[in-house]
Scaffold this motif. Structure first.
Motif, mmCIF file in Angstrom:
data_model
loop_
_atom_site.group_PDB
_atom_site.id
_atom_site.type_symbol
_atom_site.label_atom_id
_atom_site.label_comp_id
_atom_site.label_asym_id
_atom_site.label_seq_id
_atom_site.Cartn_x
_atom_site.Cartn_y
_atom_site.Cartn_z
ATOM 1 N N CYS A 38 57.507 64.245 55.483
ATOM 2 C CA CYS A 38 56.540 63.637 56.384
ATOM 3 C C CYS A 38 55.861 62.476 55.662
ATOM 4 O O CYS A 38 55.788 62.448 54.434
ATOM 5 C CB CYS A 38 55.513 64.658 56.873
ATOM 6 N N ARG A 39 55.392 61.510 56.414
ATOM 7 C CA ARG A 39 54.810 60.294 55.858
ATOM 8 C C ARG A 39 53.342 60.189 56.249
ATOM 9 O O ARG A 39 52.999 60.270 57.426
ATOM 10 C CB ARG A 39 55.558 59.051 56.366
ATOM 11 N N ILE A 40 52.504 60.013 55.226
ATOM 12 C CA ILE A 40 51.086 59.712 55.432
ATOM 13 C C ILE A 40 50.886 58.261 55.002
ATOM 14 O O ILE A 40 51.090 57.934 53.823
ATOM 15 C CB ILE A 40 50.174 60.645 54.626
ATOM 16 N N GLY A 41 50.520 57.401 55.942
ATOM 17 C CA GLY A 41 50.385 55.986 55.643
ATOM 18 C C GLY A 41 48.961 55.498 55.829
ATOM 19 O O GLY A 41 48.294 55.837 56.811
ATOM 20 N N VAL A 42 48.464 54.719 54.859
ATOM 21 C CA VAL A 42 47.153 54.063 54.957
ATOM 22 C C VAL A 42 47.407 52.573 54.709
ATOM 23 O O VAL A 42 47.804 52.172 53.612
ATOM 24 C CB VAL A 42 46.151 54.618 53.923
ATOM 25 N N SER A 43 47.192 51.763 55.741
ATOM 26 C CA SER A 43 47.410 50.320 55.621
ATOM 27 C C SER A 43 46.117 49.593 55.951
ATOM 28 O O SER A 43 45.297 50.068 56.752
ATOM 29 C CB SER A 43 48.534 49.871 56.553
ATOM 30 N N ARG B 133 41.970 52.673 62.896
ATOM 31 C CA ARG B 133 42.873 53.218 63.919
ATOM 32 C C ARG B 133 43.589 54.447 63.368
ATOM 33 O O ARG B 133 43.892 54.518 62.174
ATOM 34 C CB ARG B 133 43.902 52.169 64.344
ATOM 35 N N GLN B 134 43.881 55.371 64.272
ATOM 36 C CA GLN B 134 44.550 56.606 63.862
ATOM 37 C C GLN B 134 45.785 56.852 64.733
ATOM 38 O O GLN B 134 45.719 56.707 65.956
ATOM 39 C CB GLN B 134 43.598 57.811 63.986
ATOM 40 N N ASP B 135 46.873 57.204 64.100
ATOM 41 C CA ASP B 135 48.108 57.589 64.796
ATOM 42 C C ASP B 135 48.665 58.812 64.067
ATOM 43 O O ASP B 135 49.530 58.715 63.195
ATOM 44 C CB ASP B 135 49.112 56.440 64.777
ATOM 45 N N LEU C 292 47.631 45.866 52.112
ATOM 46 C CA LEU C 292 48.431 46.841 51.363
ATOM 47 C C LEU C 292 48.751 48.026 52.249
ATOM 48 O O LEU C 292 47.915 48.459 53.056
ATOM 49 C CB LEU C 292 47.662 47.327 50.127
ATOM 50 N N MET C 293 49.960 48.538 52.112
ATOM 51 C CA MET C 293 50.342 49.776 52.795
ATOM 52 C C MET C 293 50.691 50.815 51.730
ATOM 53 O O MET C 293 51.597 50.609 50.919
ATOM 54 C CB MET C 293 51.537 49.568 53.723
ATOM 55 N N ALA C 294 49.932 51.906 51.714
ATOM 56 C CA ALA C 294 50.187 53.017 50.808
ATOM 57 C C ALA C 294 50.778 54.164 51.620
ATOM 58 O O ALA C 294 50.182 54.588 52.614
ATOM 59 C CB ALA C 294 48.907 53.459 50.111
ATOM 60 N N VAL C 295 51.948 54.659 51.200
ATOM 61 C CA VAL C 295 52.651 55.705 51.941
ATOM 62 C C VAL C 295 52.883 56.898 51.013
ATOM 63 O O VAL C 295 53.479 56.758 49.936
ATOM 64 C CB VAL C 295 54.001 55.203 52.489
ATOM 65 N N ILE C 296 52.393 58.051 51.440
ATOM 66 C CA ILE C 296 52.621 59.311 50.731
ATOM 67 C C ILE C 296 53.727 60.057 51.465
ATOM 68 O O ILE C 296 53.608 60.330 52.661
ATOM 69 C CB ILE C 296 51.338 60.161 50.677
ATOM 70 N N ALA D 53 48.060 56.813 59.524
ATOM 71 C CA ALA D 53 49.176 57.324 60.322
ATOM 72 C C ALA D 53 49.793 58.545 59.660
ATOM 73 O O ALA D 53 49.774 58.700 58.442
ATOM 74 C CB ALA D 53 50.241 56.242 60.514
ATOM 75 N N LEU D 54 50.338 59.432 60.509
ATOM 76 C CA LEU D 54 51.076 60.602 60.048
ATOM 77 C C LEU D 54 52.255 60.804 60.976
ATOM 78 O O LEU D 54 52.099 60.877 62.193
ATOM 79 C CB LEU D 54 50.190 61.861 60.061
#
Length: 457
Positions: free
Chosen positions: A381-386, A332-334, A443-447, A372-373
């Motif tokens: 800004c937050r780049i998230g990969v969960s 999924r992409q947001d 896991l949720m990785a957030v940049i 997600a972005l």
């Protein structure tokens, strides 16, 4: 003594003292000009006015009128500081409070300052000698004895003030030198300890939020970076020696077995193919290490540009979409639009790609991955990969960004343990942060990356 004179702090102290003394002299000179100078100009103006008045009386009423005016002014002088003398062309006194013509003046008109005896006392005087029509001689002056005394007093005060200013300036300069040397010595001691091998030493802050504290913060950040690089090199060396020794030993054993057993051509080709695959994995590991070294060096900053994150993340998602689809994983992409950062698009794409690669690798079939972005309210800004995979135990989250570290759950999968290390290095290069949290499950990785408006500050 020569060494002391070469001291920058001492030179600054002396320069401060000289500047202080010069400024004090200028201030005192301005005070003198506005007080004593004003009094002198007023005295000269009164004398000149008397000269014009007596000259006008001589012109209008002749000598008797001039004599009458001089005598009137002598009688009107209540403080007995005015001096008048009107003489004929032969310098015989006609009127005034002087008994005779002063020899020091002679017949040359002009301004004079001299000691003059009148009223049976020696007085410092300022006189104006003019020649009136008919060659009559006129002297008008003022007793300036008090002004001379005030001038002498003022000059003594100036001398003492300059001496005091110089002493205060020297003391102040030495105090400044002491403070500067103390702060510099703190930096020297820290640098000396680091040279002796104590990489954990840092310059102490005084808590004053002054220029020295700002310098100390900058130095400490630099030392943190140096320590991180040195420890990184040390860890990489240890990791390379530890993690690559086994595959190299296995590769050597395989090739040695081929030489010893001399199998059939078909099996030999299979073994050679396996050996080539092992070598490719080793080359990939070294390439990853070189890439990490380039990122850690900071040289990539020279290629920073404005990066639009939406198309970049869509391209990365499109690249890993087939792999996720092959495992039955929903991706999924947001992704928010119009978010730009200053950075290297290739490094950012690789960092996001590494996170997606790990998510696809560890998420079981039928699982879910979310990319997600969005913009935060703190200027980042937050780049998230969960994902919905097994996740990373909390005790290991601080370790997984170390090079070659592999947790218990990842030992059964392929890889060298450098993926998250590269992600963390890229994020640090861009002035951001990487956070690993529990996704329950997964896991949720957030940049977190700073937006350009924050970078400009």
């Amino acid at each position: 003594m020569t060494k002391l004179l070469r001291s920058t702090s001492l030179r600054l102290a002396l320069a401060y003292a000289a500047l202080f003394v010069v400024s004090s002299i200028l201030l005192i000179g301005l005070l003198w000009w506005t007080t004593a100078g004003y009094l002198e100009r007023e005295t000269d103006a009164v004398i000149a006015a008397d000269v014009r008045a007596i000259g006008d009386r001589l012109k209008d009423f002749g000598v008797p009128g001039a004599i009458q005016t001089v005598n009137e002014r002598v009688l009107a002088d209540t403080d007995q500081k005015a001096i008048y003398l009107l003489t004929d062309p032969l310098l015989n006194p006609l009127a005034g409070n002087l008994d005779a013509w002063p020899l020091k003046i002679g017949r040359t008109p002009g301004w004079y300052e001299m000691d003059l005896v009148y009223e049976n006392h020696l007085h410092a005087t300022r006189l104006l000698h003019v020649v009136l029509p008919g060659d009559f001689q006129l002297i008008i002056g003022r007793d300036v004895q008090e002004r001379i005394a005030m001038r002498a007093l003022f000059l003594r005060g100036v001398v003492w003030a300059v001496v005091a200013a110089f002493l205060l300036a020297v003391v102040g300069g030495l105090m400044i030198r002491r403070v500067v040397l103390r702060r510099i010595e703190t930096i020297n001691r820290t640098a000396g300890a680091i040279m002796q091998g104590d990489l954990g030493r840092r310059v102490a802050l005084q808590g004053g939020d002054d220029e020295f504290d700002h310098l100390a913060l900058t130095i400490n950040k630099m030392l943190d970076q140096i320590q991180q690089l040195v420890e990184g090199v040390r860890n990489v060396s240890n990791a390379v020696a530890h993690d690559l020794r086994t595959p190299l030993a296995e590769l050597r054993a395989r090739l040695e077995a081929l030489l010893r057993e001399k199998p059939a051509a078909e099996r030999m080709l299979d073994e050679v193919g396996e050996a080539v695959a092992d070598i490719d994995r080793l080359i990939g590991t070294f390439n990853a290490l070189l890439r990490l070294a380039e990122v850690d060096s900071g040289l990539q900053r020279a290629g920073f540009t404005k990066v639009d994150l939406k198309p970049l993340m869509e391209d990365v998602a499109e690249l890993y979409g087939p792999s996720a689809e092959a495992k039955g994983i929903s991706l999924r992409q947001d992704i928010a639009a119009d978010l730009q950062v200053d950075g290297d698009p290739y490094l950012l794409a690789q960092a996001v790609g590494n996170l997606l690669d790990n998510a696809v690798k560890y998420t079981p079939a039928g699982g879910t991955i979310a990319l997600a972005l969005k913009a935060g309210e703190d200027g980042y800004c937050r780049i998230g990969v969960s994902d919905s995979g097994p996740g990373i135990p909390e005790a290991e989250r601080a370790l997984v960004t170390r090079r070659f570290y592999r947790g218990d759950l990842s030992r059964s999968t392929s890889g060298a343990g450098l993926g998250l290390s590269l992600v963390e290095a890229v994020v640090r290069l861009h002035g951001g942060r990487l956070a690993l949290t529990d996704n329950s499950p997964g896991l949720m990785a957030v940049i977190s990356l700073p937006l350009p408006s924050m970078n400009s500050n």
